[in-house]
Design a protein around this motif. Structure first.
Motif, PDB file in Angstrom:
ATOM      1  N   UNK A 163       0.279  -8.976  31.916  1.00  0.00           N
ATOM      2  CA  UNK A 163       1.511  -8.790  32.701  1.00  0.00           C
ATOM      3  C   UNK A 163       2.629  -9.668  32.159  1.00  0.00           C
ATOM      4  N   UNK A 164       2.325 -10.936  31.853  1.00  0.00           N
ATOM      5  CA  UNK A 164       3.347 -11.842  31.333  1.00  0.00           C
ATOM      6  C   UNK A 164       3.873 -11.352  29.981  1.00  0.00           C
ATOM      7  N   UNK A 165       2.975 -10.836  29.130  1.00  0.00           N
ATOM      8  CA  UNK A 165       3.408 -10.334  27.824  1.00  0.00           C
ATOM      9  C   UNK A 165       4.312  -9.121  27.976  1.00  0.00           C
ATOM     10  N   UNK A 166       3.990  -8.214  28.897  1.00  0.00           N
ATOM     11  CA  UNK A 166       4.832  -7.041  29.106  1.00  0.00           C
ATOM     12  C   UNK A 166       6.211  -7.433  29.611  1.00  0.00           C
ATOM     13  N   UNK A 167       6.262  -8.422  30.501  1.00  0.00           N
ATOM     14  CA  UNK A 167       7.566  -8.884  30.997  1.00  0.00           C
ATOM     15  C   UNK A 167       8.391  -9.480  29.856  1.00  0.00           C
ATOM     16  N   UNK A 168       7.741 -10.286  29.002  1.00  0.00           N
ATOM     17  CA  UNK A 168       8.454 -10.868  27.873  1.00  0.00           C
ATOM     18  C   UNK A 168       8.923  -9.820  26.868  1.00  0.00           C
ATOM     19  N   UNK A 169       8.084  -8.807  26.629  1.00  0.00           N
ATOM     20  CA  UNK A 169       8.477  -7.750  25.691  1.00  0.00           C
ATOM     21  C   UNK A 169       9.647  -6.950  26.232  1.00  0.00           C
ATOM     22  N   UNK A 170       9.693  -6.731  27.527  1.00  0.00           N
ATOM     23  CA  UNK A 170      10.803  -5.986  28.134  1.00  0.00           C
ATOM     24  C   UNK A 170      12.132  -6.701  27.908  1.00  0.00           C
ATOM     25  N   UNK A 171      12.109  -8.039  27.940  1.00  0.00           N
ATOM     26  CA  UNK A 171      13.359  -8.786  27.769  1.00  0.00           C
ATOM     27  C   UNK A 171      13.907  -8.677  26.344  1.00  0.00           C
ATOM     28  N   UNK A 172      13.054  -8.320  25.385  1.00  0.00           N
ATOM     29  CA  UNK A 172      13.513  -8.187  23.988  1.00  0.00           C
ATOM     30  C   UNK A 172      13.164  -6.794  23.460  1.00  0.00           C
ATOM     31  N   UNK A 173      13.293  -5.812  24.320  1.00  0.00           N
ATOM     32  CA  UNK A 173      12.873  -4.458  23.981  1.00  0.00           C
ATOM     33  C   UNK A 173      13.698  -3.851  22.854  1.00  0.00           C
ATOM     34  N   UNK A 174      15.024  -4.066  22.884  1.00  0.00           N
ATOM     35  CA  UNK A 174      15.883  -3.473  21.850  1.00  0.00           C
ATOM     36  C   UNK A 174      15.531  -4.025  20.475  1.00  0.00           C
ATOM     37  N   UNK A 175      15.232  -5.306  20.397  1.00  0.00           N
ATOM     38  CA  UNK A 175      14.840  -5.902  19.117  1.00  0.00           C
ATOM     39  C   UNK A 175      13.496  -5.342  18.654  1.00  0.00           C
ATOM     40  N   UNK A 176      12.581  -5.128  19.578  1.00  0.00           N
ATOM     41  CA  UNK A 176      11.263  -4.602  19.220  1.00  0.00           C
ATOM     42  C   UNK A 176      11.376  -3.168  18.706  1.00  0.00           C
ATOM     43  N   UNK A 177      12.179  -2.341  19.368  1.00  0.00           N
ATOM     44  CA  UNK A 177      12.352  -0.959  18.945  1.00  0.00           C
ATOM     45  C   UNK A 177      13.030  -0.889  17.584  1.00  0.00           C
ATOM     46  N   UNK A 178      13.966  -1.794  17.331  1.00  0.00           N
ATOM     47  CA  UNK A 178      14.664  -1.777  16.038  1.00  0.00           C
ATOM     48  C   UNK A 178      13.696  -2.064  14.894  1.00  0.00           C
ATOM     49  N   UNK A 179      12.704  -2.894  15.133  1.00  0.00           N
ATOM     50  CA  UNK A 179      11.739  -3.197  14.079  1.00  0.00           C
ATOM     51  C   UNK A 179      10.641  -2.175  13.950  1.00  0.00           C
ATOM     52  N   UNK A 180      10.567  -1.213  14.873  1.00  0.00           N
ATOM     53  CA  UNK A 180       9.500  -0.208  14.834  1.00  0.00           C
ATOM     54  C   UNK A 180       9.698   0.795  13.714  1.00  0.00           C
ATOM     55  N   UNK A 181      10.882   0.850  13.125  1.00  0.00           N
ATOM     56  CA  UNK A 181      11.121   1.816  12.052  1.00  0.00           C
ATOM     57  C   UNK A 181      10.261   1.533  10.822  1.00  0.00           C
ATOM     58  N   UNK A 182       9.785   0.291  10.686  1.00  0.00           N
ATOM     59  CA  UNK A 182       8.973  -0.047   9.508  1.00  0.00           C
ATOM     60  C   UNK A 182       7.625   0.659   9.529  1.00  0.00           C
ATOM     61  N   UNK A 183       7.218   1.164  10.682  1.00  0.00           N
ATOM     62  CA  UNK A 183       5.922   1.842  10.758  1.00  0.00           C
ATOM     63  C   UNK A 183       5.930   3.139   9.958  1.00  0.00           C
ATOM     64  N   UNK A 184       7.115   3.715   9.736  1.00  0.00           N
ATOM     65  CA  UNK A 184       7.224   4.968   8.992  1.00  0.00           C
ATOM     66  C   UNK A 184       7.349   4.738   7.483  1.00  0.00           C
ATOM     67  N   UNK A 185       7.360   3.499   7.067  1.00  0.00           N
ATOM     68  CA  UNK A 185       7.443   3.205   5.650  1.00  0.00           C
ATOM     69  C   UNK A 185       6.069   3.446   5.018  1.00  0.00           C
ATOM     70  N   UNK A 186       5.947   4.359   4.040  1.00  0.00           N
ATOM     71  CA  UNK A 186       4.627   4.644   3.447  1.00  0.00           C
ATOM     72  C   UNK A 186       3.956   3.421   2.857  1.00  0.00           C
ATOM     73  N   UNK A 187       4.714   2.428   2.418  1.00  0.00           N
ATOM     74  CA  UNK A 187       4.104   1.235   1.838  1.00  0.00           C
ATOM     75  C   UNK A 187       3.346   0.409   2.868  1.00  0.00           C
ATOM     76  N   UNK A 188       3.591   0.650   4.162  1.00  0.00           N
ATOM     77  CA  UNK A 188       2.923  -0.104   5.217  1.00  0.00           C
ATOM     78  C   UNK A 188       1.741   0.636   5.826  1.00  0.00           C
ATOM     79  N   UNK A 189       1.506   1.865   5.419  1.00  0.00           N
ATOM     80  CA  UNK A 189       0.461   2.650   6.066  1.00  0.00           C
ATOM     81  C   UNK A 189      -0.934   2.081   5.812  1.00  0.00           C
ATOM     82  N   UNK A 190      -1.162   1.496   4.650  1.00  0.00           N
ATOM     83  CA  UNK A 190      -2.481   0.911   4.366  1.00  0.00           C
ATOM     84  C   UNK A 190      -2.763  -0.242   5.329  1.00  0.00           C
ATOM     85  N   UNK A 191      -1.762  -1.130   5.519  1.00  0.00           N
ATOM     86  CA  UNK A 191      -1.939  -2.222   6.477  1.00  0.00           C
ATOM     87  C   UNK A 191      -2.154  -1.684   7.884  1.00  0.00           C
ATOM     88  N   UNK A 192      -1.416  -0.647   8.214  1.00  0.00           N
ATOM     89  CA  UNK A 192      -1.553  -0.060   9.544  1.00  0.00           C
ATOM     90  C   UNK A 192      -2.938   0.534   9.744  1.00  0.00           C
TER      91      UNK A 192
END
Length: 490
Positions: free
Chosen positions: A188-217
């Protein structure tokens, strides 16, 4: 020392083999004494307020369930009474609630087919591995082969169950009440903290579509799913169950761990079973919460990038797959226990088939053991599961064709055949059988079915579907620059 059998022993063994292999069509079932196998376990439970009896074959880890009338009949099969005598005894005890003579015969056939019982003059069924099964078990082996799917290949790992039992003794404290409370507060505490920085988290989610990161994923997902399954095993052992086998299942050539915790059917409380089903998601949620803390507090870009991937993998995959009630994963079993409908998928499929038979074939019969809110809920679940299977089938076929090229196309064709081709063949066979007795129903089904397929095809291929979106934009170019290269004087 080996010895030759006597004539009497040879005749007895020959009679035994003939008894085991006799043709069911030549048997007078009503006059057959039947005995329940000695290793079969039966215990009572209550489902939707009604007494239900669960049956287990411990050696093969198979579970069944019967109602009160069926249990009363099978409890009268002591190896001395014939089916007719047992049926009469049940009728005297239960009156109108007792099964009819034909129903008792069907129950007896079901018991023999599933190796829960055997004829009194035949030896008890042998519990062997499927690859060493006797001829009587060939149908079961064939059914397993017929369910093989190139999208889903299961490979048990020898010795994995013993290792999980050891880990459960060492790490069982993780599912104690205090640890569950602390873990829930961390999530619960982690979800509350993530909500406060949600825009920053979503902005960094674009790296998941980078093919160079798929092996790590991919490696992150495999590790998380391994921990997920270990969580199921620990919770199962702590609740009093056991893990029969564990191994790897290959989904589109991607290895994922699995554990068999079907022993949870022995647990008397459905809330204990729900806890075992939710254990893997709880562990993944806790890991994702710790990753949220690392992402928020760390200054190391590489570590924050990895934590970001863990959060996405643990959270997104859990919501799409494990918590999805339309797939037979954790969420499905939790919903099944919450609704108190153990065979939810089977009964939902039966409800869909009955609906289709009613509208396309005019079959007005409708067998549904549920009343109240469960009846429409099972029906809605059935259609939702069908829609989801179609979506998953098409998505996997497209993914396999894109990722694996020509081999993916072959796998897609095989997968589509296993999911839809074989049921279609069975349907055509049933229609051929129905043609001999009810040709008018078959003609009606053919006309209405062709019309429905034509309408769906027209909607899919003829209706305009926009494939692109036009948006007015303003393009501003950088100022023109003149670049002159100086002449080199030699």
């Amino acid at each position: 020392m080996d010895r030759f059998p006597s004539s009497l022993e040879f005749v007895a063994s020959l009679v035994g083999r003939v008894t085991m292999q006799r043709d069911p069509g030549t048997i007078d079932w009503q006059q057959q004494p039947i005995r329940i196998a000695a290793d079969v376990k039966v215990w009572p439970v209550r489902e939707t307020g009604e007494p239900i009896y669960r049956i287990e074959i411990p050696a093969t880890h198979q579970f069944f369930r019967v109602g009160l009338s069926e249990y009363t009949f099978l409890s009268a099969l002591d190896g001395h009474r014939t089916i007719a005598q047992a049926c009469g005894l049940v009728t005297a005890k239960m009156g109108r609630a007792a099964p009819s003579s034909s129903q008792c015969e069907s129950i007896a056939r079901w018991l023999i087919d599933h190796r829960l019982a055997h004829f009194a003059d035949a030896p008890p069924p042998r519990r062997e591995h499927l690859c060493q099964a006797s001829p009587a078990d060939n149908s079961q082996s064939k059914s397993i082969l017929s369910r093989w799917n190139p999208f889903w290949i299961k490979m048990p790992v020898p010795g994995a169950a013993g290792l999980l039992q050891y880990l459960s003794r060492v790490l069982g404290f993780l599912f104690s009440t205090p640890m569950l409370i602390v873990g829930t507060l961390i999530i619960v505490a982690a979800l509350v903290g993530l909500t406060s920085r949600w825009s920053e988290f979503i902005a960094g989610a674009s790296s998941i579509f980078d093919p160079s990161n798929w092996a790590w994923l991919l490696f992150t997902a495999i590790g998380l799913k391994l921990i997920h399954e270990v969580g199921h095993a620990i919770a199962c052992h702590r609740a009093g169950g056991s893990v029969r086998e564990a191994g790897v299942v290959w989904v589109l050539m991607t290895p994922l761990a699995y554990v068999d915790v079907s022993s949870c059917w022995r647990l008397p409380s459905r809330w204990s079973r729900i806890g075992v089903a939710a254990a893997g998601m709880f562990i993944e949620g806790l890991i994702a919460s710790l990753a949220i803390g690392g992402w928020m507090l760390s200054d190391d870009e590489m570590f924050r990038w990895w934590c970001h991937h863990v959060i996405l993998t643990a959270g997104l995959s859990t919501i799409l797959f494990n918590a999805n009630v339309l797939m037979r994963f954790d969420g499905y079993f939790m919903l099944s226990d919450v609704m108190d409908v153990p065979n939810l998928a089977t009964e939902a499929n039966q409800s869909v088939r009955q609906f289709l038979r009613r509208w396309f074939l005019g079959d007005a019969s409708w067998n549904n053991s549920h009343t109240g809110w469960r009846r429409p809920a099972v029906f809605v679940y059935g259609w939702s599961a069908v829609a989801w299977r179609v979506l998953v089938c098409v998505s996997l076929a497209i993914a396999a064709s894109t990722m694996l090229g020509g081999a993916g196309i072959v796998l897609s064709i095989l997968g589509l055949w296993m999911w839809w081709g074989k049921p279609l063949v069975q349907f055509l066979k049933s229609m051929r059988t129905l043609w001999d007795t009810e040709p008018i129903q078959v003609c009606r089904g053919a006309v209405l079915g062709t019309t429905a397929v034509g309408v769906c095809g027209w909607m899919l291929f003829s209706m305009p579907i926009p494939s692109s979106v036009r948006v007015p934009v303003v393009v501003q170019y950088d100022p023109d620059s003149a670049i002159r290269v100086g002449r080199k004087v030699s």
